[in-house]
Design an enzyme around this catalytic site. Structure first.
Site, PDB file in Angstrom:
ATOM      1  N   ARG A 183       0.807  -1.219   0.000  1.00  0.00           N
ATOM      2  CA  ARG A 183       0.000   0.000   0.000  1.00  0.00           C
ATOM      3  C   ARG A 183       0.841   1.271   0.000  1.00  0.00           C
ATOM      4  O   ARG A 183       0.472   2.269   0.612  1.00  0.00           O
ATOM      5  CB  ARG A 183      -0.978   0.011   1.192  1.00  0.00           C
ATOM      6  CG  ARG A 183      -1.899  -1.187   1.265  1.00  0.00           C
ATOM      7  CD  ARG A 183      -2.813  -1.284   0.043  1.00  0.00           C
ATOM      8  NE  ARG A 183      -3.615  -2.512   0.124  1.00  0.00           N
ATOM      9  CZ  ARG A 183      -3.293  -3.658  -0.462  1.00  0.00           C
ATOM     10  NH1 ARG A 183      -2.198  -3.747  -1.185  1.00  0.00           N
ATOM     11  NH2 ARG A 183      -4.068  -4.719  -0.354  1.00  0.00           N
TER      12      ARG A 183
ATOM     13  N   GLU B  33      -4.025   2.924   7.244  1.00  0.00           N
ATOM     14  CA  GLU B  33      -3.846   2.896   5.799  1.00  0.00           C
ATOM     15  C   GLU B  33      -4.427   4.152   5.176  1.00  0.00           C
ATOM     16  O   GLU B  33      -3.938   4.652   4.172  1.00  0.00           O
ATOM     17  CB  GLU B  33      -4.537   1.649   5.223  1.00  0.00           C
ATOM     18  CG  GLU B  33      -4.455   1.501   3.730  1.00  0.00           C
ATOM     19  CD  GLU B  33      -5.067   0.193   3.253  1.00  0.00           C
ATOM     20  OE1 GLU B  33      -5.753   0.202   2.217  1.00  0.00           O
ATOM     21  OE2 GLU B  33      -4.854  -0.835   3.925  1.00  0.00           O
TER      22      GLU B  33
ATOM     23  N   SER C  30     -10.602   0.088   3.845  1.00  0.00           N
ATOM     24  CA  SER C  30      -9.879  -0.380   5.028  1.00  0.00           C
ATOM     25  C   SER C  30      -9.187   0.788   5.727  1.00  0.00           C
ATOM     26  O   SER C  30      -8.533   1.606   5.082  1.00  0.00           O
ATOM     27  CB  SER C  30      -8.840  -1.433   4.645  1.00  0.00           C
ATOM     28  OG  SER C  30      -9.470  -2.580   4.122  1.00  0.00           O
TER      29      SER C  30
END
Length: 305
Positions: A174, A294, A224
């Site tokens: 990510r 995130e 998320s």
């Protein structure tokens, strides 16, 4: 800012809006006003806008479709560049595609799958833009953008427009070098594989259905919230801590998937921040694990928990 606004309008960079609520441009439906929001009408318009931003020395921030993003209730200072119409071109050349940074990822997956091109099925149901997906190295089901990217065209804050090969993108879980360098993904070239259209569409639809069945997209959410602290999974840790359904203000840890925070009643950024802080403190105390977010957090007076 009046001089900046006038210059942007005179340069005809695209749509220019003053005091635009960013709650209208994020999937969480949270966020105060941008001093100025522009939606460039072309790559050339984006380059002109960046030149003015540099000349006037004002802060800027680029966004796509506003997923994976928490914007302060106080809004964002300076210029917000939204990549959308005008940077949503798509060119298909055999098994390679060139696509603009503002192209919706969900739409791209559907279009490409129906062309009998494989490699993007993992992104079925992922919200956001192509530019954001490259910026974050979006992924799911054991695959991610780094596996299919050939190269990307990037506009830097100093006005440089450069192609970067995938091998030089410093991709990791990510993340990519663009986050550190504040580079804007203007367009990307993906290398795909030809296959049976019916099988590809079926695979893509299966991934879409899985998201619909396991993730709470019936309420505004960003996706998320926490990175998975491998080998553990963030959602499982939060659920084991008994935090499913935990609510602060208008924000709630989803009862469907614990790594999602949903806006159930006009939530504020502060509500979400307090939920994140509570989850981090609870997991640290019970499991000894440091949870990392995130989601990106930006804007005035926004303190990362």
């Amino acid at each position: 800012m009046e001089q900046v606004i006038q210059k942007l309008k005179d340069a005809e960079v695209g749509t220019v809006k003053i005091g635009e609520p960013l709650s209208q441009h994020t999937t969480w439906k949270i966020g105060g006003p941008a001093d100025v929001l522009i939606e460039p009408g072309s790559v050339e318009g984006l380059i002109k806008a960046m030149a003015i931003i540099n000349e006037e020395q004002v802060p800027f921030r680029a966004i796509g479709r506003g997923s994976n993003l928490l914007v302060s209730d106080e809004g964002i200072e300076g210029v917000v560049i939204k990549l959308g119409r005008g940077l949503d071109h798509l060119e298909i050349n055999d098994d390679e595609i060139t696509v603009g940074g503002g192209y919706p990822l969900i739409k791209l997956v559907t279009v490409i799958s129906r062309q009998g091109l494989s490699g993007l099925e993992f992104a079925g149901g992922i919200p956001g833009s192509v530019g954001g997906a490259v910026f974050m190295n979006a992924g799911a089901h054991g695959a991610d953008i780094s596996k299919i990217l050939k190269k990307t065209r990037v506009l830097y804050p100093d006005g440089r427009l450069e192609w970067i090969d995938a091998d030089d993108m410093e991709f990791a879980y990510r993340t990519s070098r663009l986050q550190r360098e504040e580079g804007i993904c203007v367009e990307a070239v993906f290398k795909l594989q030809k296959g049976e259209k019916e099988d590809i569409v079926k695979h893509m639809q299966k991934n879409k259905d899985y998201r619909r069945e396991t993730q709470p997209w019936s309420h505004p959410t960003c996706g998320s919230v926490f990175r998975n602290p491998l080998p553990n999974h963030a959602g499982a840790l939060i659920e084991e801590a008994g935090l499913k359904g935990y609510r602060i203000g208008g924000a709630q840890i989803s009862e469907m998937h614990a790594n999602f925070i949903v806006n159930i009643e006009e939530a504020k950024a502060e509500d979400v921040l307090n939920l994140i802080k509570h989850a981090k403190e609870t997991i640290k105390k019970s499991k000894g694990i440091d949870m990392e977010t995130e989601v990106e957090m930006i804007g005035r007076k926004l303190k990362t928990p």
